[in-house]
Design a protein around this motif. Structure first.
Motif: not given
Length: 326
Positions: A320-321, A288-292, A310-312, A303-307
């Motif tokens: 470890g993530r 569901d789009g949650d990068l965390t 933001p991470l939580s 780069k992934i966070v910018r694209k």
């Protein structure tokens, strides 16, 4: 399921593959030694032998999860063609414990290309297998360089097989031995890359990884690949029940699904921009789009966070993530 699981027809399908594998290997080297071929034709035949060796690693994967001595012995023999004997230990004792975590060299990370994954998987898996087997032998009061080392059993078998090929067909077979072994390993690790790309088991309240479930492996229900690879694409059920025989593995609706079979997925992985275009949206949709919740490649984290967003703020950089410690 019990009746089909105990049907020995399916068991013999895996048993018979091993002698067929070695008949093909020695016939292939007979052709390389005595047929009139161009260098390109010799490379093509060696690549074919490597694909056969990759399927043999998959057969070893099926046999190596079983308890019977004959199946585990056949698994070691199947791995000997590609000199990948440590796989049996690392896969069963390492991968199945650490799967879908940053600690697992065989679990690909979101944003990681297959070309970056290859050295991490090959050398990380080798180091893990040696470490795990050394720990087992130490607990039993045995030495690593001793007769009870399962990895050495397979490596010695490889050396005997290679020695016979070189003795019968000559030293000029050495480059083709190496090529087929490298191809077998790369095909196997490309499949590993596909199977867990970006998936992550979250941390529980006590700081330990949650139990493995169908959510932590990419699943496929494509007929040709499943027939050719003994239902390997039903990978979610395999990781949930590792000793379940291939013929009764289920296709689980709640598992993340691959768009096409393994053959096309392997080819797709070789072109990272195309791979990301196809698979990254599926990983994001799964979480569901949650990068965390995603197993992110540390070198591409910013780069992934910018694209993708933001991470939580609650994400602990040491959990470890995707921290720099990975």
């Amino acid at each position: 399921m019990g009746e089909v699981s105990n049907d020995k027809y399916y068991r013999w399908c895996t048993y018979i593959y091993v002698p067929v594998q070695y008949f093909g290997l020695f016939f292939g080297f007979w052709c390389l030694a005595y047929d009139q071929m161009t260098t390109g034709e010799r490379a093509g035949l060696s690549i074919t032998l490597g694909v056969s060796g990759a399927v043999a690693i998959n057969v070893a994967h099926e046999l190596g999860h079983k308890k019977s001595r004959i199946e585990r012995s056949l698994a070691k023999l199947a791995l000997a063609q590609s000199f990948y004997g440590h796989f049996l230990i690392e896969h069963n004792v390492g991968h199945h414990v650490n799967v879908a975590t940053p600690d697992d060299p065989a679990s690909a990370r979101f944003g990681e290309s297959v070309w970056a994954f290859f050295p991490r998987a090959v050398f990380g898996g080798l180091a893990s297998g040696i470490r795990l087997e050394s720990a087992r032998l130490q607990r039993q009061g045995e030495r690593f360089w001793g007769p009870h080392n399962n990895i050495l059993h397979s490596w010695l078998t490889s050396l005997v097989i290679y020695g016979v090929i070189l003795g019968v067909f000559g030293w000029r077979m050495l480059p083709w031995i190496a090529l087929q072994a490298v191809l077998a390993v790369l095909v196997l690790e490309a499949v590993n890359y596909i199977e867990h790309y970006g998936l992550l088991r979250p941390l529980s309240a006590n700081g330990r990884r949650t139990q493995i479930s169908s959510q932590h492996s990419w699943n496929g229900d494509h007929l040709c690949s499943n027939l050719f690879l003994f239902n390997l694409q039903r990978h979610s059920d395999h990781h949930t029940y590792p000793r379940r025989r291939y013929q009764v593995l289920r296709s689980l609706d709640d598992a993340p699904q691959l768009p096409v079979g393994y053959a096309l997925m392997v080819l797709l992985s070789l072109a990272p921009p195309l791979w990301r275009r196809v698979m990254d949206p599926r990983v994001l949709a799964h979480y569901d789009g949650d990068l965390t919740k995603i197993n992110i490649q540390p070198s591409r984290r910013d780069k992934i966070v910018r694209k993708y967003g933001p991470l939580s703020a609650s994400l602990d950089p040491d959990d470890g993530r995707g921290s720099s410690a990975d």
